[in-house]
Design a protein around this motif. Sequence first.
Motif, PDB file in Angstrom:
ATOM      1  N   UNK A  14       0.817  -1.141  -0.113  1.00 51.65           N
ATOM      2  CA  UNK A  14       0.000  -0.028   0.163  1.00 51.65           C
ATOM      3  C   UNK A  14       0.998   1.268  -0.201  1.00 51.65           C
ATOM      4  N   UNK A  17       2.396   1.811  -3.481  1.00 51.79           N
ATOM      5  CA  UNK A  17       1.190   2.450  -4.438  1.00 51.79           C
ATOM      6  C   UNK A  17       0.942   4.088  -4.027  1.00 51.79           C
ATOM      7  N   UNK A  18       0.765   4.199  -2.713  1.00 53.14           N
ATOM      8  CA  UNK A  18       0.438   5.407  -2.346  1.00 53.14           C
ATOM      9  C   UNK A  18       1.607   6.637  -2.987  1.00 53.14           C
ATOM     10  N   UNK A  20       3.553   6.205  -5.376  1.00 54.39           N
ATOM     11  CA  UNK A  20       3.750   6.068  -6.713  1.00 54.39           C
ATOM     12  C   UNK A  20       2.500   7.076  -7.267  1.00 54.39           C
ATOM     13  N   UNK A  21       1.010   6.855  -6.653  1.00 57.55           N
ATOM     14  CA  UNK A  21      -0.040   7.399  -7.320  1.00 57.55           C
ATOM     15  C   UNK A  21      -0.560   8.525  -6.613  1.00 57.55           C
ATOM     16  N   UNK A  22       0.125   9.021  -5.469  1.00 56.20           N
ATOM     17  CA  UNK A  22      -0.382  10.103  -4.966  1.00 56.20           C
ATOM     18  C   UNK A  22       0.774  11.107  -4.382  1.00 56.20           C
ATOM     19  N   UNK A  24       4.085  10.916  -5.238  1.00 60.82           N
ATOM     20  CA  UNK A  24       5.102  11.638  -6.245  1.00 60.82           C
ATOM     21  C   UNK A  24       4.105  12.346  -7.375  1.00 60.82           C
ATOM     22  N   UNK A  25       2.995  12.141  -7.877  1.00 64.63           N
ATOM     23  CA  UNK A  25       2.311  13.123  -8.639  1.00 64.63           C
ATOM     24  C   UNK A  25       2.145  14.467  -8.081  1.00 64.63           C
TER      25      UNK A  25
ATOM     26  N   UNK B  77      -7.772  -5.066  -6.118  1.00 63.56           N
ATOM     27  CA  UNK B  77      -6.250  -4.565  -5.749  1.00 63.56           C
ATOM     28  C   UNK B  77      -6.379  -3.846  -4.517  1.00 63.56           C
ATOM     29  N   UNK B 119      -0.181  11.592 -13.134  1.00 66.13           N
ATOM     30  CA  UNK B 119      -0.387  10.371 -13.412  1.00 66.13           C
ATOM     31  C   UNK B 119      -0.762  10.270 -14.970  1.00 66.13           C
ATOM     32  N   UNK B 137      -5.082   1.066 -12.069  1.00 65.72           N
ATOM     33  CA  UNK B 137      -3.960   1.844 -11.173  1.00 65.72           C
ATOM     34  C   UNK B 137      -4.314   3.014 -10.513  1.00 65.72           C
ATOM     35  N   UNK B 138      -4.727   4.246 -11.218  1.00 63.36           N
ATOM     36  CA  UNK B 138      -5.118   5.400 -10.475  1.00 63.36           C
ATOM     37  C   UNK B 138      -5.968   5.213  -9.431  1.00 63.36           C
ATOM     38  N   UNK B 140      -6.906   2.546  -7.612  1.00 62.54           N
ATOM     39  CA  UNK B 140      -6.587   2.038  -6.624  1.00 62.54           C
ATOM     40  C   UNK B 140      -5.518   3.000  -5.956  1.00 62.54           C
ATOM     41  N   UNK B 141      -4.698   3.640  -6.490  1.00 62.57           N
ATOM     42  CA  UNK B 141      -4.057   4.882  -5.695  1.00 62.57           C
ATOM     43  C   UNK B 141      -5.179   5.584  -4.775  1.00 62.57           C
ATOM     44  N   UNK B 142      -5.999   6.185  -5.736  1.00 64.16           N
ATOM     45  CA  UNK B 142      -7.390   7.157  -4.908  1.00 64.16           C
ATOM     46  C   UNK B 142      -7.973   6.305  -3.990  1.00 64.16           C
ATOM     47  N   UNK B 144      -7.279   3.754  -2.149  1.00 63.95           N
ATOM     48  CA  UNK B 144      -6.381   2.843  -0.833  1.00 63.95           C
ATOM     49  C   UNK B 144      -6.664   3.833   0.467  1.00 63.95           C
TER      50      UNK B 144
END
Lengths: 288, 270
Positions: A14, A17-18, A20-22, A24-25, B77, B119, B137-138, B140-142, B144
Amino acid sequence: MRAGRIGLPMMLPALVFLCGFLVYPVLSTAINSLYHDSPVTGREYCGLDNYGRLLQDEQALRTVEFTFIFALSSVALEMVAGVLIALAINRVITGKGFIRAAVILPWAVPTVVAAVMWKYVFNDQYGILNYALFGDSLEMYRAWLARPVTARLAIIAADVWKASSFVALIALAGLQSVPRELLEAARIDGAKAVKRFFFVTLPLIRPALLVALLFRVMDAFRVFDLVYVMTQGAPAEKTSVMQYFGYLKMFPEQQYGYGSAVSVLVFLVIALLSVALVRTMGRRAVAK
Amino acid sequence: MRGLGKGVAVLAVLLFCLGPALWILVTSLKSPGLVDDRPPSLLPDLQLDSYRIALARRGFLRSIGNSLVVAGAATVLTVAMASLAAYPLSRMRRGWRGPVLGLVLAASMFPQISIAGAVYRMLMGMGLLNTHIGLVLPYTGLMLPLAIWMLTSFFSRLPRELEEAAMVDGCGPWTIVWRIFAPVAAPAVFTTAILVFIYSWNEFFFALLVMTDPVMQTVPVAIAKFPGQYRVPWGELSAAAILAVLPLTVMVLLLQRRIVSGLTAGTTKG
């Protein structure tokens, strides 16, 4: 901590993922806001130029203004409507399941669909609102979504419809944890219904309502779908909101650097609000 | 008298919650000619033409398929990773849990636009635009942070005695998690999965950015981009809206208890 040895490995996926997608962006957007970056200009470091431009961009400032108007008025109405709905359906026995499902429905409906529904309600030719107000006098029918004030009200109405049910569900859960004996005791002491609500019920459901308020405020400042579907910011950008403005700059207009500066502004506004709200009222809820 | 007042109040609530949806349902059941009547007629002539056109000519079934794949994969996921993370969080000392959960909650409030540009470029770099995985993928990031927040709140209400007993009996930590804790936690995980699925099914912002190819559109994008060039085909649009809401309505009717318990997780003392 008992689970100490495996705690970190369990959290790792987790966490990755956080990041990479929150994380870092967000950082990458912040860095990009320091560049001129569009198909026209190419990519070039420009310091705080984008922010300077943003502070002088009247259109941007107007979207910030309407975002605040929208968020504050719709959340206020949603809190009141949500509590009223919860009070109305609390302790109803006949058709309990159906009523509760009906109340969940607006929350479960995709915002895009809710926006389409309300766009149709406010439609200038076939809208039920025009029909309800003016009946057969077609010449009286108004184009609600074409005028600044009514278009703004329409978007607020759509949000209130959709989100009141969220508040209602949380308020209802709160109401059900209010001990009956307390209300009964207050009644025997001669307290009227209104008084019982404000002095017994409300203090007891306050923690639940504060969490609902927190979620609603944060969500309202991120409004996008309703505006995209109902008005696209029209008329004359009067219904444009922060996220919609950022989307326009960044994607259709491909002003990546300036769009990033707008995004950072949106992020900061929401981050500051959420820190302020969590500090003042969220802590109690989290600590539990 | 009190009973009457209550009845009126309940009716008002039902009208408020169902009214706009009913109006769309009525419109979707009108024949194309009747939809254009002015003033609008309040009763449908119960024709299914709009549904037929929405499904056949506009490829709406494909959008439903895309939404099912994307929302389903994102749910699996998200919930898998969130459950793993929430267990140690729920067993953390109280002094630590507050700040960590505060951070998680803050992360769940990120505005989409603040991550959208980066993203988008990331997905473009990986060649994932207009693919299912590029949206999974995004999402899942949002989702989580919210899933972790809910599951931690659920898990911390589950008693620790079983795990402690198992530890005394010499079970290793992984055995405790899989054999002792997982079965007890299953209902909470399921509840969280329902909510993550609904949120993913409804998400619009990233779907709009990533799925530009009409073939790959999810349901919200298909509906938002539905309008024809000059006039909105309200009958077909209404039918599509009803179709989009149908799976959710069934879920809500069947699973309302769980949905409510998920929404209120962390707002009331368990």
